[in-house]
Design a protein around this motif. Structure first.
Motif, PDB file in Angstrom:
ATOM      1  N   GLY A 275      66.866 -13.377  79.032  1.00  0.00           N
ATOM      2  CA  GLY A 275      67.858 -14.230  78.394  1.00  0.00           C
ATOM      3  C   GLY A 275      69.067 -14.470  79.281  1.00  0.00           C
ATOM      4  N   ALA A 277      71.900 -12.966  79.420  1.00  0.00           N
ATOM      5  CA  ALA A 277      72.611 -11.734  79.818  1.00  0.00           C
ATOM      6  C   ALA A 277      74.138 -11.908  79.784  1.00  0.00           C
ATOM      7  N   ASP A 279      76.348 -10.022  78.902  1.00  0.00           N
ATOM      8  CA  ASP A 279      77.080  -8.802  79.284  1.00  0.00           C
ATOM      9  C   ASP A 279      77.419  -8.753  80.771  1.00  0.00           C
TER      10      ASP A 279
HETATM   11  P1  NAD Z   1      68.807 -10.667  77.905  1.00  0.00           P
HETATM   12  O1  NAD Z   1      67.478 -10.787  78.575  1.00  0.00           O
HETATM   13  O2  NAD Z   1      69.775 -11.739  78.162  1.00  0.00           O
HETATM   14  O3  NAD Z   1      69.494  -9.274  78.351  1.00  0.00           O
HETATM   15  C1  NAD Z   1      68.891  -7.998  78.119  1.00  0.00           C
HETATM   16  C2  NAD Z   1      69.435  -7.003  79.161  1.00  0.00           C
HETATM   17  O4  NAD Z   1      68.840  -7.303  80.442  1.00  0.00           O
HETATM   18  C3  NAD Z   1      70.934  -7.105  79.371  1.00  0.00           C
HETATM   19  O5  NAD Z   1      71.434  -5.808  79.604  1.00  0.00           O
HETATM   20  C4  NAD Z   1      71.092  -7.945  80.624  1.00  0.00           C
HETATM   21  O6  NAD Z   1      72.253  -7.647  81.364  1.00  0.00           O
HETATM   22  C5  NAD Z   1      69.827  -7.595  81.404  1.00  0.00           C
HETATM   23  N1  NAD Z   1      69.349  -8.728  82.213  1.00  0.00           N
HETATM   24  C6  NAD Z   1      68.671  -9.802  81.778  1.00  0.00           C
HETATM   25  N2  NAD Z   1      68.403 -10.624  82.776  1.00  0.00           N
HETATM   26  C7  NAD Z   1      68.928 -10.076  83.877  1.00  0.00           C
HETATM   27  C8  NAD Z   1      68.973 -10.480  85.237  1.00  0.00           C
HETATM   28  N3  NAD Z   1      68.414 -11.620  85.652  1.00  0.00           N
HETATM   29  N4  NAD Z   1      69.613  -9.675  86.118  1.00  0.00           N
HETATM   30  C9  NAD Z   1      70.166  -8.511  85.725  1.00  0.00           C
HETATM   31  N5  NAD Z   1      70.137  -8.078  84.452  1.00  0.00           N
HETATM   32  C10 NAD Z   1      69.535  -8.860  83.533  1.00  0.00           C
HETATM   33  O7  NAD Z   1      68.512 -10.514  76.348  1.00  0.00           O
HETATM   34  P2  NAD Z   1      69.531 -10.548  75.107  1.00  0.00           P
HETATM   35  O8  NAD Z   1      70.775  -9.793  75.451  1.00  0.00           O
HETATM   36  O9  NAD Z   1      68.718 -10.106  73.952  1.00  0.00           O
HETATM   37  O10 NAD Z   1      69.876 -12.075  74.891  1.00  0.00           O
HETATM   38  C11 NAD Z   1      71.069 -12.701  75.352  1.00  0.00           C
HETATM   39  C12 NAD Z   1      71.030 -14.172  75.004  1.00  0.00           C
HETATM   40  O11 NAD Z   1      69.945 -14.804  75.685  1.00  0.00           O
HETATM   41  C13 NAD Z   1      70.836 -14.480  73.517  1.00  0.00           C
HETATM   42  O12 NAD Z   1      71.681 -15.523  73.127  1.00  0.00           O
HETATM   43  C14 NAD Z   1      69.390 -14.933  73.433  1.00  0.00           C
HETATM   44  O13 NAD Z   1      69.199 -15.832  72.365  1.00  0.00           O
HETATM   45  C15 NAD Z   1      69.236 -15.615  74.778  1.00  0.00           C
HETATM   46  N6  NAD Z   1      67.826 -15.706  75.252  1.00  0.00           N
HETATM   47  C16 NAD Z   1      67.493 -16.873  75.863  1.00  0.00           C
HETATM   48  C17 NAD Z   1      66.206 -17.015  76.382  1.00  0.00           C
HETATM   49  C18 NAD Z   1      65.855 -18.322  77.026  1.00  0.00           C
HETATM   50  O14 NAD Z   1      66.691 -19.183  77.184  1.00  0.00           O
HETATM   51  N7  NAD Z   1      64.602 -18.508  77.423  1.00  0.00           N
HETATM   52  C19 NAD Z   1      65.284 -15.968  76.326  1.00  0.00           C
HETATM   53  C20 NAD Z   1      65.681 -14.758  75.721  1.00  0.00           C
HETATM   54  C21 NAD Z   1      66.967 -14.631  75.194  1.00  0.00           C
END
Ligand code: NAD
Length: 491
Positions: A275, A277, A279
């Motif tokens: 997603g 991320a 954070d």
């Molecule tokens: P996330 O995948 O964004 O993050 C989960 C964890 O993984 C976090 O700690 C983040 O810092 C880490 N992380 C993710 N990708 C990373 C990267 N490339 N490099 C380093 N660390 C990484 O999942 P979430 O927190 O559940 O979702 C955040 C937002 O993203 C939400 O709004 C959700 O709806 C959205 N989302 C979008 C998609 C998409 O556009 N295809 C897919 C999943 C989630």
């Protein structure tokens, strides 16, 4: 910067691709990926579109404007960074919208271990999950039917199953894969999952050089979780695929490293599986690998396999050299890089080959999609015969089935009551006293052989006149003499 690019091989004229920079870390990783592609000599012409949070908050609940949709139609290719879907407020999933509007019937998710550079318990795992993307319970056809009972419609079509299963075999052929495994739950859902399995069996015969097998999804999932090395390509209906593709990505330790492709007849979308991320957004520490992996698949799809191989090799070499972003940094790493530094390291390695992480050869071009849409030998249409109707009633949960049968018998309808079930279990004419009943009764009416539409309509009308709350009816048909409906449990 001068780097060995694939431009040594003449590229076709630049291919226009729609590019969405997304939200959160999206813009950072997209910039890194586009810089790498440009330096590698990709013949692409990025056309930016805006999607995601800002568009949602401007009041467009789909998350995408009409102009952007037009650009997508014109280019036929989207490289998409992750977006943030605001919570609540009736916002629709943009991914589901794009999938449905552009007929993206196959979701392809390669899950390949990058051990020892990305730690995993399964260092030789190399599985591609191909998920049906449009059907199953994802049609979003849901109803509350009584005070107690809700329903979600599961739709599996022969044509939809044929497309995705054929795509899986074509993918296996194009990528030199040896085995395609199908997961369904057809021991329970004999008609819907049974159709997917039947189509799998039929299409597998057209690919004698590729092994095939079918597993019930529960034992299949258990084997995938404990011994993913035994799998190669897995094809499965939408819901199981949604769940198990995440399991597979997590197993190879690379949720942040993997990309996926959504494939349709005239449109394809490529994205990282993670997603936005929020954070770590703006810290410059995000790992661009998932989006880069997706971009490599995109390059193959648009006919630039040489650039794809160049980029993938440089990326794998960077990982091998221990140059890692913070998310995968550990004892196996040498330096912790920012997103930008990671991209520059990949660019510096364009032209280098990895020595440990040997990736399978990339296909020469796109997996042929047209083949996936044309049944090889269109079968004659089966003969359809109406045999009766299932009438669903909202009726007293505390009532007893004998009483309901007596009341129905007193109405005087042209068809004969054959069975009553409650939540699928037969409660009349044979019943278990222990079955818990709710306010949702299915009453099966049949004739002697074929019945007319008029008899079905009269049955419904008479029941309504007699004061029954008919919430739904379902026609009972046979196709070439085979019943197209399930029996009641216990029947
Ligand atoms: P996330 O995948 O964004 O993050 C989960 C964890 O993984 C976090 O700690 C983040 O810092 C880490 N992380 C993710 N990708 C990373 C990267 N490339 N490099 C380093 N660390 C990484 O999942 P979430 O927190 O559940 O979702 C955040 C937002 O993203 C939400 O709004 C959700 O709806 C959205 N989302 C979008 C998609 C998409 O556009 N295809 C897919 C999943 C989630």
């Amino acid at each position: 910067m001068s780097t060995p690019s694939a431009s040594t091989t003449p590229q076709a004229t630049a291919v226009a691709i729609a590019v969405a920079h997304g939200d959160g870390i999206g813009p950072e990783i997209m910039e890194a990926v586009l810089t790498i592609l440009t330096e590698a000599g990709a013949a692409i012409e990025p056309r930016p579109i805006e999607i995601g949070e800002r568009i949602y908050r401007s009041g467009i609940t789909s998350g995408i404007t009409d102009e952007s949709l037009e650009l997508l139609s014109a280019t036929g290719v989207l490289l998409k960074a992750p977006i943030t879907t605001p919570q609540g407020g009736g916002y629709k999933s943009l991914n589901v919208t794009i999938r449905k509007m552009f007929g993206l019937y196959a979701n392809v998710r390669p899950c390949r271990s990058l051990a020892p550079f990305v730690p995993t318990l399964h260092p030789t795992m190399d599985v591609v999950v191909i998920r049906e993307n449009e059907e199953d319970v994802y049609g979003g056809i849901e109803h509350r039917q009584t005070r107690d009972v809700t329903q979600c419609l599961k739709l599996i079509t022969r044509s939809g199953s044929e497309r995705v299963v054929r795509y899986a075999f074509e993918y296996a052929r194009a990528n030199g894969r040896r085995l395609v495994t199908c997961f369904t739950k057809d021991n329970i859902m004999k008609i819907t999952d049974g159709l997917f399995h039947e189509v799998f069996r039929e299409i597998a015969r057209e690919y004698p050089e590729i092994e095939n097998e079918h597993l019930i999804v529960d034992i299949g999932a258990a084997k995938l979780a404990t011994n993913p090395e035994r799998f190669d390509v897995i094809v499965l209906p939408n819901l199981y695929g949604d769940i198990l593709s995440d399991v597979a990505a997590e197993l190879c330790g690379s949720v942040g490293m993997a990309g996926s492709a959504n494939i349709g007849e005239r449109f394809a979308m490529f994205e990282a599986i993670h997603g936005s991320a929020p954070d770590i957004a703006g810290t410059g520490t995000a790992n661009p690998s998932g989006l880069l992996d997706a971009a490599v698949t995109m390059l193959t799809q648009i006919g630039q396999p040489n650039v794809a191989a160049l980029v993938r090799n440089a990326w794998l070499k960077t990982l091998e050299d221990g140059l890692h972003t913070r998310d995968i940094f550990g004892p196996q790493s040498k330096r912790c890089l920012s997103t930008r530094e990671f991209a520059l390291s990949v660019i510096e390695r364009l032209g280098s080959e990895p020595s440990v992480l040997h990736a399978p050869p990339l296909p020469a071009g796109a997996v042929p999609v047209r083949t996936c849409l044309e049944p090889q030998a269109p079968a004659a249409l089966p003969v359809k015969t109406r045999l009766g109707v299932d009438v669903f009633l909202d009726w007293n949960a505390a009532g007893d089935a004998e009483q309901l049968a007596r009341e129905l018998g007193a109405v005087g309808v042209p068809l004969t009551l054959e069975m009553i079930t409650n939540r699928g279990t037969q409660v009349w004419s044979r019943a278990s006293t222990l079955t818990r009943c709710v306010d949702h009764w299915r009453c099966r009416f049949v004739g002697k052989g074929e019945v007319s539409g008029a008899d079905v309509m009269r049955t419904l009308t008479e029941l309504d006149r007699a004061g029954f709350d008919v919430i739904k009816s379902e026609g009972l048909y046979a196709f070439d003499g085979t019943p197209g409906f399930s029996r009641g449990q216990g029947q």
